[in-house]
Structure formats: structure tokens, C-alpha cells
Design an enzyme around this catalytic site. Structure first.
Site, PDB file in Angstrom:
ATOM      1  N   GLU A  34      54.760  -7.582  48.542  1.00 28.60           N
ATOM      2  CA  GLU A  34      53.476  -8.041  47.839  1.00 28.60           C
ATOM      3  C   GLU A  34      52.323  -6.978  48.396  1.00 28.60           C
ATOM      4  OE1 GLU A  34      52.249 -11.855  48.893  1.00 28.60           O
ATOM      5  OE2 GLU A  34      50.140 -11.829  47.833  1.00 28.60           O
ATOM      6  N   ARG A 261      64.878 -13.633  59.033  1.00 26.55           N
ATOM      7  CA  ARG A 261      63.725 -12.531  59.101  1.00 26.55           C
ATOM      8  C   ARG A 261      63.829 -12.045  60.611  1.00 26.55           C
ATOM      9  NH1 ARG A 261      58.573 -12.730  58.000  1.00 26.55           N
ATOM     10  NH2 ARG A 261      58.952 -13.912  56.253  1.00 26.55           N
ATOM     11  N   LYS A 271      51.380 -10.366  58.581  1.00 26.48           N
ATOM     12  CA  LYS A 271      50.128  -9.781  57.823  1.00 26.48           C
ATOM     13  C   LYS A 271      48.912 -10.069  58.340  1.00 26.48           C
ATOM     14  CE  LYS A 271      52.609  -8.171  53.839  1.00 26.48           C
ATOM     15  NZ  LYS A 271      53.203  -8.670  52.406  1.00 26.48           N
TER      16      LYS A 271
HETATM   17  P1  ATP Z   1      53.373 -12.547  53.309  1.00 28.88           P
HETATM   18  O1  ATP Z   1      53.080 -13.207  54.744  1.00 28.88           O
HETATM   19  O2  ATP Z   1      52.433 -11.809  52.542  1.00 28.88           O
HETATM   20  O3  ATP Z   1      54.307 -13.377  52.613  1.00 28.88           O
HETATM   21  P2  ATP Z   1      56.012 -10.894  53.557  1.00 28.88           P
HETATM   22  O4  ATP Z   1      56.100 -10.373  55.234  1.00 28.88           O
HETATM   23  O5  ATP Z   1      56.798 -12.127  53.447  1.00 28.88           O
HETATM   24  O6  ATP Z   1      54.357 -11.426  53.762  1.00 28.88           O
HETATM   25  P3  ATP Z   1      56.379  -9.720  51.502  1.00 28.88           P
HETATM   26  O7  ATP Z   1      55.382  -8.465  51.059  1.00 28.88           O
HETATM   27  O8  ATP Z   1      56.348 -10.697  50.834  1.00 28.88           O
HETATM   28  O9  ATP Z   1      55.723  -9.823  52.866  1.00 28.88           O
HETATM   29  O10 ATP Z   1      57.642  -9.130  51.857  1.00 28.88           O
HETATM   30  C1  ATP Z   1      58.401  -8.196  51.127  1.00 28.88           C
HETATM   31  C2  ATP Z   1      59.869  -8.532  51.535  1.00 28.88           C
HETATM   32  O11 ATP Z   1      60.163  -8.374  52.778  1.00 28.88           O
HETATM   33  C3  ATP Z   1      60.565  -9.887  50.975  1.00 28.88           C
HETATM   34  O12 ATP Z   1      61.519  -9.972  50.451  1.00 28.88           O
HETATM   35  C4  ATP Z   1      60.508 -10.681  52.640  1.00 28.88           C
HETATM   36  O13 ATP Z   1      61.504 -11.581  52.440  1.00 28.88           O
HETATM   37  C5  ATP Z   1      61.039  -9.145  53.425  1.00 28.88           C
HETATM   38  N1  ATP Z   1      60.433  -9.393  54.805  1.00 28.88           N
HETATM   39  C6  ATP Z   1      59.142  -9.736  55.180  1.00 28.88           C
HETATM   40  N2  ATP Z   1      59.025  -9.845  56.437  1.00 28.88           N
HETATM   41  C7  ATP Z   1      60.323  -9.540  57.264  1.00 28.88           C
HETATM   42  C8  ATP Z   1      61.064  -9.704  58.340  1.00 28.88           C
HETATM   43  N3  ATP Z   1      60.039 -10.055  59.379  1.00 28.88           N
HETATM   44  N4  ATP Z   1      62.186  -9.527  58.250  1.00 28.88           N
HETATM   45  C9  ATP Z   1      62.875  -9.396  57.348  1.00 28.88           C
HETATM   46  N5  ATP Z   1      62.687  -9.175  56.195  1.00 28.88           N
HETATM   47  C10 ATP Z   1      61.214  -9.404  55.798  1.00 28.88           C
HETATM   48 MG    MG Z   2      56.254 -12.945  51.245  1.00 25.22          MG
END
Ligand code: ATP
Ligand code: MG
Length: 559
Positions: A34, A261, A271
Site C-alpha cells: 500500500e 511476518r 508504518k
Molecule cells: P499496514 O500497516 O499499512 O497494513 P503493511 O506493513 O501491511 O502495512 P503493506 O504495504 O500492506 O504494508 O505490505 C505489503 C506487503 O508486505 C504485504 O503483503 C505484507 O503482508 C508484507 N509485509 C508487511 N510487513 C511485513 C513484515 N513485517 N514481514 C513480512 N512481510 C510483511
Molecule cells: Mg497491509
């Protein structure tokens, strides 16, 4: 096909099964950020996983911006995300995808859901929705709008699109099961009214699709075979499958697979918290080398290959865990050790006068950049002079037990040069040593103690060296698993500046992004932003120390 050296993991097992059964013939994955913030090391795990898997199976990976929420998204983030994915070494085939490209299609599919009786326009307030939803132990109650006729739903939905209603007044929701044990299946929202401009579609849309709906349909539109996401979406999987099922999406449909994650100790990946750190100026921008953002990791000096190595080593699992910072540091060392030149820098200099070297004399020394393989990077020149600089840490006027570097009456060897024996020193009124007097020789001057040869320390010539600013980083947080209470948990000593550092002469030619091992001190990179103007003193960032400080600490803690 999967390469042999890659460890098997449960995702590969799933993919192998799917290919064997002929469910898919090609592997297609996606990375769906996102664009509402900068990517961090957790995203790197997801990127390496998605792009790595597809590459191993001869498939491809789409970069898709999940831009369904107009309020928080910005072009700046889109650009930074592309830069970061590219830097990590991955290629999305030239064309980035955007969920917003599918707004029209998503809207049509929503009408189809309405026509099939799988969606309705609800007018409950947010508070009422919560009250009707029930709890984990109690079923929810049906919304009074649940049995609206199809025509009325269509009319209402079209008027939502036309902007006839205010935000929060109505929303489109799926008609599934208010008694489902899975709360995600209790008539979740599909579209809500949001009168905000979108970074790509402008003012065109006044309603926006919800993540759970937009994501599976976007995956399906793009022909994704395996939609890999983090564990918190496990309970959303029935909904993911439900949408495609009731839309009669042709097979093969994408399969959602969840993994744990990445949580990194002493770092904060949310974020919201990263935004706060940057917004409140608690760090120096998104690329402050103390942050876990990819922009920061890059600026600090980590190589893309070390990040890929880290992600491969930590692997993927199905249970949440915290990874020690040591894993990241070891990956950096293992990657940098064979690939960077060795050089000398003195971070906190104290002057040594070598009394038996005449003033003005310069003894030229040729030193290879990579002693283990002298031919690899060639050699550079050092100059032994009457005045040299050593690091303050390498001298103790009143040595403590076990201190084996320079002490009054003691002896050390200068790397690539001679032995020096300390014959005196001067200190200021505060006790701080200002000058050390020594005598130099080609051979040790003192009998060996218990067979021990003098220690070797690094040094630079006082007259043939370059000034530099060196930044030493420590963990940003002082607790291993920060909760986000920034005032209590931030480490006040996360940045130590060495503003009077001196570098050996050859480093005058170091360009921004050039990396070195400063012997005994760690791996460093010349900062690409600061200290790059004409006449400015160069800045070097410490990427990582030479030894595993964390392991040492852990041992100490256990002892
Ligand atoms: P938000 O808090 O805005 O949901 P997010 O960290 O999930 O943030 P996204 O931009 O939705 O951010 O993430 C993009 C991709 O990265 C998603 O598929 C998410 O699952 C993956 N992702 C985000 N954070 C992690 C993490 N700490 N470890 C592994 N994958 C991650
Ligand atoms: Mg997300």
C-alpha cells in the site's frame, strides 16, 4: 524448478503439490504494497519471498500498488517503493500494476454480487455495525437492510457511486452469514463512500473498495497463482475464496498462503510508528540509517545481497517470532567480508610522537587492500611519520587487568609498520591524554611476555591523513521488543558522531557508496548525501561492527 540449495519450506511444498496436480501450470506471485509509507526490512522479506519463489519456478511477479485507500496514499511513496524493490535486485517486468486500474472492473463485479443476492447496501452507522456484529462467543444479528430487494440495492449502490450520500451514511456489504464463527464472514463491507481525491484516479470515484474484496479480485484479474501474505490474513482466507466463488471466477483461481511476518528485535516496523519517528523529527528523515526502512538500510551501507542473504537465512515459517538483530549483522559481515577493501581510520585520535623518527621524514609503505588475496584490489600507500594518530581506546595510562594495547612502558605494533614502545605521555588537567611519546623499531624492543607478541593496532599519519566525520550507529530502541512508547523506549545513544576522525591518504579518493572495512572497527560506507559538496569533509557510516556485539552481550547476560 526449485534449486537444490534452497531449503524446502511449506510454501514450496504447496506450490509443488499444485503444479503436480496440474492446478497451475505457471507460478505467478505479486508484491502488493500500500503506497502509504516507506518499505522496511519486513517488506524485504515479503519481496524476496515473492520474487524469489516465482524466479525459482520460472514464473513472474507483479508489483501491484494496493491503492484502494485514497486518503493516506502519495506518489512519493510509489516512487520510493519502486526504487527499493529495484535496489533489492528484483524486476517486475517493466509495468507496475495498480489496484486502482481495476476500479471499474471491481465496481462491475460488485454489481454482479448484488444481482446474485450476495451483497446489499446497509445504512447502519459504524457503531450499530459493531453492535450487530456479535462477538467471538456470540453470533451477530442481521442488519435490517439485509433483505433489500436487488433492484433497490442496485439503485442505492449506483447513487452511492454518483455521490448522492455523505460518507458513513451507507455502505455495500457482502451477504454471507451473521452467525459465522469467523467474524470476517459476518457480512463484511465491500465498498464505502469516501469523498477524497485519489493519487491516480483523481475525483472520479466517490466510493472505494475494501481491501478484502479488492485484493482477491485483483489477484484473480492478474492471474496470480499464489497470493502470499502475512499470518493476520489467515482468518480472511475464507472470505478471499468466497468472493471468487460467488463471482464464479474461472479456474484456476489464486490460492492464498500465509506466512509469519518478520519482527526484528530493537526495531519498530509499524508504518504508523515509523511515520511518527520521522514526523516528530526523532530521526533524520526516512533514510536515517538507524531506521529499518529499506531507504535507511541502503543509505547506511548494507548491500542488497546482504539483505537477500538475511531473508533467505531467516526463512519462512508459520508461527510468529522475533529475529535477533545479530542475524542481519551476520549477513552483512558475511557478504562484505570477501568483497570490500581494507583500510585504516582513526575515529577518536590521540597524537603519538615517535621520537626516533626525524621531523619531515616520510617512510613510504605499500600495503595491499586485501591481505588474504593481495592481487584482488591492488595496493595503496601509507606513510610512517614522526607524528601518528591512534585511537584513544588503544591507550591506557593506568591499564586495567587484561588490557593488551599501548600502555606506559609497553609496546604495540602499528599495522603494516613498526613496533612502538611508549616512553611517556602528557595529559590535560582533566586527566585526558593529549600526547603519547614512543620509540619505534623494526623488531620488538621488549622481551615477550608469556610468549605473547605485541598487539597490532591501527593508526594513520598525523601529517598524511584526511579528516572525516564518522557516524557510529547503535540500535534505535533500548528494549528488544518495543511497544511503541517512543519517549521511554528510544535509545538516546543510537548515534555517536566522531567528528574528528582521520582516514589514511588513499581514502581521499573514496566516492559516495564506496565501502571499506576499517581495520578493527567494522564495515563502513561513504555517505551519499552528506559531506559530498566541494571542500566538504566526507562522512562515513558504520554499517556493522566486526564482531558480533550482540552475541557477546547475550553471553554476558547469561553469565
Ligand atoms: P499496514 O500497516 O499499512 O497494513 P503493511 O506493513 O501491511 O502495512 P503493506 O504495504 O500492506 O504494508 O505490505 C505489503 C506487503 O508486505 C504485504 O503483503 C505484507 O503482508 C508484507 N509485509 C508487511 N510487513 C511485513 C513484515 N513485517 N514481514 C513480512 N512481510 C510483511
Ligand atoms: Mg497491509
Amino acid at each position: 524448478m526449485p534449486t537444490e540449495e534452497r531449503p524446502k519450506n511449506f510454501i514450496r511444498t504447496f506450490i509443488d503439490e499444485d503444479l503436480e496436480r496440474g492446478r497451475y501450470t505457471k507460478v505467478a506471485t505479486r508484491f502488493p504494497p500500500e503506497p502509504n509509507g516507506y518499505l522496511h526490512i519486513g517488506h524485504a522479506k515479503s519481496i524476496c519471498l515473492n520474487f524469489g519463489l516465482a524466479a525459482d519456478y520460472g514464473g513472474h511477479t507483479n508489483l501491484r500498488f494496493d491503492d484502494t485507500n485514497p486518503a493516506k496514499e502519495e506518489v512519493e511513496y510509489v516512487d520510493s517503493i519502486m526504487e527499493d524493490v529495484r535496489w533489492l535486485g528484483f524486476d517486475w517486468g517493466g509495468k507496475a500494476f495498480y489496484a486502482s486500474d481495476y476500479f471499474e472492473r471491481l465496481y462491475e463485479c460488485a454489481e454482479e454480487l448484488i444481482r446474485k443476492g450476495f451483497a446489499y447496501v446497509c445504512e447502519l452507522s459504524a457503531e450499530e455495525v459493531r453492535a450487530y456484529r456479535g462477538t467471538l462467543t456470540q453470533p451477530g444479528r442481521d442488519s435490517p437492510w439485509r433483505n433489500r430487494p436487488v433492484d433497490e440495492n442496485l439503485d442505492q449502490f449506483r447513487r452511492m457511486r454518483a455521490g448522492e450520500f455523505d460518507e458513513g451514511k451507507k455502505f455495500l456489504r457482502a451477504r454471507i452469514d451473521m452467525a459465522s464463527p469467523n467474524l470476517n464472514m459476518r457480512d463484511p463491507a465491500i465498498y464505502r463512500i469516501k469523498k477524497a481525491a485519489h493519487h491516480r484516479t483523481g475525483e472520479k470515484w466517490l466510493i472505494y473498495p475494501m481491501y478484502d474484496y479488492a485484493h482477491c479480485v485483483s489477484d484473480a484479474i492478474e492471474g496470480i497463482s499464489h497470493s502470499i501474505c502475512t499470518l493476520e490474513f489467515e482468518d480472511h482466507r475464507p472470505l478471499y475464496d468466497w468472493f471468487l466463488e460467488v463471482l464464479d471466477w474461472p479456474q484456476p483461481r489464486p490460492r492464498q498462503i500465509e506466512f509469519a511476518r518478520l519482527n526484528l528485535e530493537y526495531a519498530m516496523m509499524s508504518k504508523r510508528k515509523l511515520l511518527q519517528l520521522v514526523g516528530d523529527n526523532l530521526v533524520d528523515g526516512w533514510d536515517d540509517p538507524r531506521l529499518p526502512t529499506i531507504a535507511a538500510i541502503r543509505r547506511r551501507g548494507f548491500t542488497p545481497s546482504s539483505i537477500r542473504l538475511f531473508c533467505e537465512r531467516i526463512g519462512v515459517a508459520k508461527n510468529d517470532s522475533w529475529i535477533e538483530m545479530g542475524w542481519l549483522e551476520r549477513a552483512a559481515r558475511d557478504d562484505l567480508n570477501p568483497s570490500v577493501r581494507r583500510a585504516m581510520a582513526v575515529l577518536d585520535p590521540v597524537k603519538v610522537v615517535v621520537e626516533n623518527i626525524p621531523e619531515g621524514e616520510e617512510r613510504r609503505i605499500e600495503a595491499t587492500y586485501f591481505p588474504d588475496d593481495p592481487g584482488r584490489f591492488g595496493a595503496r600507500e601509507l606513510f610512517m611519520t614522526r607524528e601518528v594518530l591512534i585511537d584513544r581506546e588503544d591507550f591506557m595510562a593506568e591499564p586495567t587487568e587484561g588490557f593488551f594495547r599501548l600502555v606506559p612502558g609497553g609496546e604495540v605494533r602499528l599495522r603494516w609498520s613498526c613496533y612502538i614502545r611508549c616512553v611517556g605521555f602528557e595529559a590535560g588537567p582533566d586527566g585526558k591524554v593529549t600526547l603519547i611519546r614512543c620509540l619505534a623499531s623494526e623488531e620488538p624492543q621488549l622481551p615477550a611476555k608469556k610468549g605473547r607478541r605485541p598487539n597490532i593496532i591501527h593508526w594513520v599519519s598525523a601529517t598524511r591523513s584526511q579528516p572525516a566525520v564518522v557516524r557510529l550507529y547503535d540500535r534505535l530502541f533500548s528494549v528488544p521488543r518495543p511497544t511503541g512508547d517512543l519517549s521511554a523506549e528510544l535509545n538516546p545513544h543510537s548515534l555517536i558522531l566522531r567528528e574528528h576522525a582521520r582516514l589514511e591518504p588513499a581514502l581521499a579518493a573514496a566516492a559516495p557508496w564506496d565501502r571499506f572495512q576499517f581495520e578493527r572497527l567494522g564495515y563502513f560506507m561513504r555517505d551519499p548525501v552528506e559531506g559530498t559538496g566541494p571542500g566538504e569533509v566526507p562522512v562515513f557510516n558504520r554499517i556493522v561492527t566486526l564482531k558480533d556485539g550482540f552475541a557477546k552481550e547475550a553471553r554476558k547476560a547469561k553469565a
